[in-house]
Design an enzyme around this catalytic site. Structure first.
Site, PDB file in Angstrom:
ATOM      1  N   HIS A  63       0.847  -1.183   0.000  1.00 41.34           N
ATOM      2  CA  HIS A  63       0.000   0.000   0.000  1.00 41.34           C
ATOM      3  C   HIS A  63       0.889   1.241   0.000  1.00 41.34           C
ATOM      4  O   HIS A  63       2.053   1.189   0.416  1.00 41.34           O
ATOM      5  CB  HIS A  63      -0.907   0.012   1.223  1.00 41.34           C
ATOM      6  CG  HIS A  63      -1.985  -1.028   1.189  1.00 41.34           C
ATOM      7  ND1 HIS A  63      -3.107  -0.947   1.974  1.00 41.34           N
ATOM      8  CD2 HIS A  63      -2.112  -2.167   0.464  1.00 41.34           C
ATOM      9  CE1 HIS A  63      -3.887  -1.984   1.748  1.00 41.34           C
ATOM     10  NE2 HIS A  63      -3.301  -2.744   0.832  1.00 41.34           N
ATOM     11  N   GLU A  65       1.111   3.871   1.861  1.00 37.61           N
ATOM     12  CA  GLU A  65       1.700   4.250   3.143  1.00 37.61           C
ATOM     13  C   GLU A  65       2.864   3.326   3.510  1.00 37.61           C
ATOM     14  O   GLU A  65       3.898   3.790   3.997  1.00 37.61           O
ATOM     15  CB  GLU A  65       0.642   4.212   4.255  1.00 37.61           C
ATOM     16  CG  GLU A  65      -0.482   5.202   4.056  1.00 37.61           C
ATOM     17  CD  GLU A  65      -1.668   4.650   3.276  1.00 37.61           C
ATOM     18  OE1 GLU A  65      -2.774   5.178   3.442  1.00 37.61           O
ATOM     19  OE2 GLU A  65      -1.496   3.688   2.490  1.00 37.61           O
ATOM     20  N   CYS A  93      -5.900   2.273   5.777  1.00 44.47           N
ATOM     21  CA  CYS A  93      -6.600   1.037   6.115  1.00 44.47           C
ATOM     22  C   CYS A  93      -6.043   0.508   7.447  1.00 44.47           C
ATOM     23  O   CYS A  93      -5.034   1.003   7.947  1.00 44.47           O
ATOM     24  CB  CYS A  93      -6.417   0.011   4.996  1.00 44.47           C
ATOM     25  SG  CYS A  93      -4.772  -0.742   4.962  1.00 44.47           S
ATOM     26  N   CYS A  96      -2.261  -0.387   7.240  1.00 38.32           N
ATOM     27  CA  CYS A  96      -1.411   0.804   7.157  1.00 38.32           C
ATOM     28  C   CYS A  96      -1.412   1.562   8.473  1.00 38.32           C
ATOM     29  O   CYS A  96      -0.376   2.060   8.919  1.00 38.32           O
ATOM     30  CB  CYS A  96      -1.862   1.703   6.015  1.00 38.32           C
ATOM     31  SG  CYS A  96      -1.549   0.955   4.402  1.00 38.32           S
TER      32      CYS A  96
END
Length: 166
Positions: A63, A65, A93, A96
């Site tokens: 992801h 991040e 999310c 993350c």
């Protein structure tokens, strides 16, 4: 009460960094990736950027991040991001968010909400719902098997001289 000039300057800088995260996300979509971007800032300067690389790398943890955190830690040669701010194009999310807590930045700011992401087909609500459930009630079979050797790694850690705490 009106915002001070200094406060307005801070908000403008924050908006600039959020816009960069959103710009990265849009560019990533154009390049065939997911609609998520992230920048990490220290002392007003961007030190790392990340975009969603899940499908590009076949890595469900890639992801934006996470990608940015890995790059920032590599650049700073540390596993903590104290004094840094994370700017994400979207609300992080649960995965993350966990990584962000472990990285220990000063702040995290995001542009789009998780509801806005869900409207586009990126719905993390199932994960948020599942996390507080007892193990036996989760939809993913999660089984605790307390074998005798289970605490060995922790005992070895406790005996380790000069260990780096984290």
């Amino acid at each position: 009460m009106p915002e001070s000039a200094q406060g307005a300057d801070v908000r403008r800088a924050e908006a600039v960094h959020l816009r960069e995260a959103v710009r990265l996300a849009e560019q990533n979509v154009t390049n065939g990736g997911g609609p998520f971007g992230c920048v990490i800032v220290r002392e007003g300067r961007i030190i790392a950027r990340g975009v969603n690389r899940v499908t590009a790398t076949n890595d469900p943890t890639a992801h934006a991040e996470i990608v940015a955190i890995r790059e920032a830690c590599r650049m700073l040669e540390t596993f903590h991001l104290e004094g840094c701010d994370i700017y994400a194009s979207c609300e992080p999310c649960p995965m993350c968010l966990g990584a962000i807590y472990w990285a220990r930045p000063a702040r995290v700011m995001f542009a789009a909400s998780r509801a806005e992401a869900a409207a586009a087909g990126f719905d993390d609500e199932r994960i948020y719902h599942e996390l507080p459930l007892p193990l036996g009630e989760r939809s993913l079979a999660t089984i605790h098997l307390p074998i005798d050797e289970r605490t060995g790694p922790f005992e070895a850690w406790a005996r380790q001289q000069g260990r780096t705490q984290y």
